[in-house]
Design a protein around this motif. Structure first.
Motif, mmCIF file in Angstrom:
data_model
loop_
_atom_site.group_PDB
_atom_site.id
_atom_site.type_symbol
_atom_site.label_atom_id
_atom_site.label_comp_id
_atom_site.label_asym_id
_atom_site.label_seq_id
_atom_site.Cartn_x
_atom_site.Cartn_y
_atom_site.Cartn_z
ATOM 1 N N LEU A 85 0.806 -1.214 0.000
ATOM 2 C CA LEU A 85 0.000 0.000 0.000
ATOM 3 C C LEU A 85 0.843 1.271 0.000
ATOM 4 C CD1 LEU A 85 -2.722 -1.106 2.581
ATOM 5 C CD2 LEU A 85 -3.117 -0.617 0.157
ATOM 6 N N SER A 86 2.044 1.202 0.518
ATOM 7 C CA SER A 86 2.861 2.408 0.648
ATOM 8 C C SER A 86 3.947 2.541 -0.414
ATOM 9 C CB SER A 86 3.511 2.447 2.029
ATOM 10 O OG SER A 86 4.398 1.346 2.196
ATOM 11 N N ARG A 87 4.411 1.425 -0.974
ATOM 12 C CA ARG A 87 5.566 1.487 -1.877
ATOM 13 C C ARG A 87 5.223 1.158 -3.322
ATOM 14 N NH1 ARG A 87 8.971 3.977 1.438
ATOM 15 N NH2 ARG A 87 10.697 3.423 0.053
ATOM 16 N N LEU A 88 4.151 0.431 -3.571
ATOM 17 C CA LEU A 88 3.809 0.019 -4.927
ATOM 18 C C LEU A 88 2.720 0.913 -5.499
ATOM 19 C CD1 LEU A 88 3.723 -3.874 -4.485
ATOM 20 C CD2 LEU A 88 5.675 -2.400 -4.982
ATOM 21 N N GLU A 89 2.764 1.094 -6.819
ATOM 22 C CA GLU A 89 1.742 1.878 -7.527
ATOM 23 C C GLU A 89 0.825 0.908 -8.269
ATOM 24 O OE1 GLU A 89 1.329 5.055 -7.322
ATOM 25 O OE2 GLU A 89 3.160 5.562 -6.203
ATOM 26 N N TRP A 90 -0.432 0.874 -7.876
ATOM 27 C CA TRP A 90 -1.396 0.001 -8.544
ATOM 28 C C TRP A 90 -2.803 0.593 -8.422
ATOM 29 C CZ3 TRP A 90 -4.605 -2.310 -4.709
ATOM 30 C CH2 TRP A 90 -4.075 -2.291 -3.412
ATOM 31 N N ARG A 91 -3.630 0.279 -9.408
ATOM 32 C CA ARG A 91 -4.966 0.860 -9.475
ATOM 33 C C ARG A 91 -5.835 0.343 -8.323
ATOM 34 N NH1 ARG A 91 -7.886 0.540 -15.166
ATOM 35 N NH2 ARG A 91 -6.038 1.830 -15.608
ATOM 36 N N GLY A 92 -6.545 1.260 -7.699
ATOM 37 C CA GLY A 92 -7.439 0.891 -6.605
ATOM 38 C C GLY A 92 -6.769 0.847 -5.249
ATOM 39 N N ALA A 174 17.456 0.417 -5.715
ATOM 40 C CA ALA A 174 17.481 -1.042 -5.618
ATOM 41 C C ALA A 174 16.937 -1.681 -6.879
ATOM 42 C CB ALA A 174 16.676 -1.483 -4.399
ATOM 43 N N ARG A 175 15.900 -1.094 -7.486
ATOM 44 C CA ARG A 175 15.342 -1.649 -8.722
ATOM 45 C C ARG A 175 16.352 -1.552 -9.864
ATOM 46 N NH1 ARG A 175 11.283 -4.961 -9.026
ATOM 47 N NH2 ARG A 175 10.435 -4.012 -10.914
ATOM 48 N N ILE A 176 17.087 -0.462 -9.890
ATOM 49 C CA ILE A 176 18.115 -0.315 -10.924
ATOM 50 C C ILE A 176 19.179 -1.398 -10.774
ATOM 51 C CG2 ILE A 176 19.998 1.185 -11.719
ATOM 52 C CD1 ILE A 176 18.202 3.586 -11.077
ATOM 53 N N ASP A 177 19.469 -1.778 -9.524
ATOM 54 C CA ASP A 177 20.462 -2.828 -9.277
ATOM 55 C C ASP A 177 19.895 -4.228 -9.489
ATOM 56 O OD1 ASP A 177 22.389 -0.992 -8.669
ATOM 57 O OD2 ASP A 177 22.018 -1.021 -6.499
ATOM 58 N N TRP A 181 10.821 -6.735 -5.831
ATOM 59 C CA TRP A 181 10.072 -6.031 -4.788
ATOM 60 C C TRP A 181 10.160 -6.753 -3.454
ATOM 61 C CZ3 TRP A 181 9.173 -1.217 -5.050
ATOM 62 C CH2 TRP A 181 8.868 -0.591 -6.256
ATOM 63 N N PHE A 182 10.130 -8.078 -3.490
ATOM 64 C CA PHE A 182 10.236 -8.809 -2.231
ATOM 65 C C PHE A 182 11.618 -8.634 -1.616
ATOM 66 C CE2 PHE A 182 11.085 -12.631 0.341
ATOM 67 C CZ PHE A 182 10.022 -12.548 1.221
ATOM 68 N N MET A 183 12.662 -8.566 -2.449
ATOM 69 C CA MET A 183 14.009 -8.341 -1.920
ATOM 70 C C MET A 183 14.119 -6.946 -1.314
ATOM 71 S SD MET A 183 17.678 -8.749 -3.897
ATOM 72 C CE MET A 183 17.263 -10.459 -4.290
ATOM 73 N N ILE A 184 13.456 -5.961 -1.935
ATOM 74 C CA ILE A 184 13.446 -4.609 -1.371
ATOM 75 C C ILE A 184 12.764 -4.614 -0.018
ATOM 76 C CG2 ILE A 184 12.511 -2.282 -1.675
ATOM 77 C CD1 ILE A 184 12.887 -2.671 -4.698
#
Length: 277
Positions: A85-92, A174-177, A181-184
């Motif tokens: 809810l805080s880190r991912l962008e998704w509809r709804g 972290a995504r660039i590396d 998402w689970f590792m983050i």
């Protein structure tokens, strides 16, 4: 501050002191300051009497087992939900978060009876003659006291708020590396969120340890009941108040130990969740 502290500590002092006195003395001392002082006929007889009246060891084992599973499972499930809810962008996302918050206004007592019906209809595995078979009904089991309480709306809210204070630039790096998402979540967010985890652990531990209504409705077997149900054993016929105080003292000590162990992280987390950005 000292006066306020004494005001809140007085009931605990009265409980511990009264657990050392005979029931008659507890009643006679209650109208004076002697109620807070270890004076008179002091002994540990009430504690030994408690073990004679109720299976304290079994009740404590049940409560510890149930509470540990609820706390550990809740930390994982609710923190994962807070991360999404805080880190991912998704509809709804906003709608889902709003629905989760809305559930906080619904008292548990209003859904307890429907929930009892649903858990009584859920499939389960039972051992009959050394063979596992399917049956229906979660009543009189450990999992009926654990599973319904793992997901917690307030814990999701607290994790969401705390995770929102962590800069999202760390996620982008972290995504660039090449991190998933689970590792983050596991290697970045969790290590930075110790105070939030400590706070949720305390706030989850307290209601899990203090469960009374739900096990009273769903568990009839004595060997599966938690410590709070043991209170009703002392109020049959004439209550022995010294034994009642001894029993409540025994089941209060774990709560005090947990809070004292995590109080620093608890305070820092409450302060951090009140500041956004």
């Amino acid at each position: 501050m000292s006066g306020l502290a004494l005001f809140f500590i007085a009931p605990l002092v009265f409980m511990f002191v009264s657990s050392l006195k005979p029931s008659g003395q507890v009643m006679s001392d209650s109208n004076s300051v002697r109620a807070l002082l270890p004076v008179g006929d002091i002994s540990l007889d009430n504690y030994s009497a408690v073990f004679d009246r109720v299976p304290v060891g079994q009740f404590l084992f049940n409560s510890v087992l149930i509470t540990v599973f609820i706390v550990v499972g809740g930390l994982f499930v609710n923190s994962m939900a807070g991360f999404a809810l805080s880190r991912l962008e998704w509809r709804g996302r906003g709608l889902v978060f709003g629905i989760i918050i809305a559930t906080l206004i619904v008292p548990f007592e209003t859904i307890a009876v429907p929930l009892v019906y649903w858990v009584s209809m859920l499939p389960t595995l039972v051992m009959e003659g050394g063979v596992l078979k399917y049956d229906f009904g979660w009543l009189n089991s450990y999992h009926v006291q654990i599973v319904p309480f793992i997901a917690n709306a307030f814990a999701v809210f607290l994790f969401t708020q705390y995770f929102s204070t962590i800069p999202k630039s760390l996620d982008e790096a972290a995504r660039i590396d090449g991190a998933s998402w689970f590792m983050i979540y596991r290697k970045l967010i969790v290590p930075l969120s110790g105070p939030a985890f400590a706070t949720v652990a305390i706030l989850t531990f307290l209601p899990a340890w203090n469960q009374y209504l739900w096990p009273l409705m769903t568990v009839q077997k004595e060997e599966l009941r938690p410590v709070m149900i043991g209170m009703q054993y002392f109020f049959q016929l004439n209550p022995e108040w010294g034994e009642v105080m001894a029993y409540t003292s025994m089941i209060t000590i774990p709560v005090l130990v947990v809070f004292l162990a995590f109080q620093r992280a608890f305070v820092s987390s409450i302060a951090a969740t009140g500041v956004k950005g």
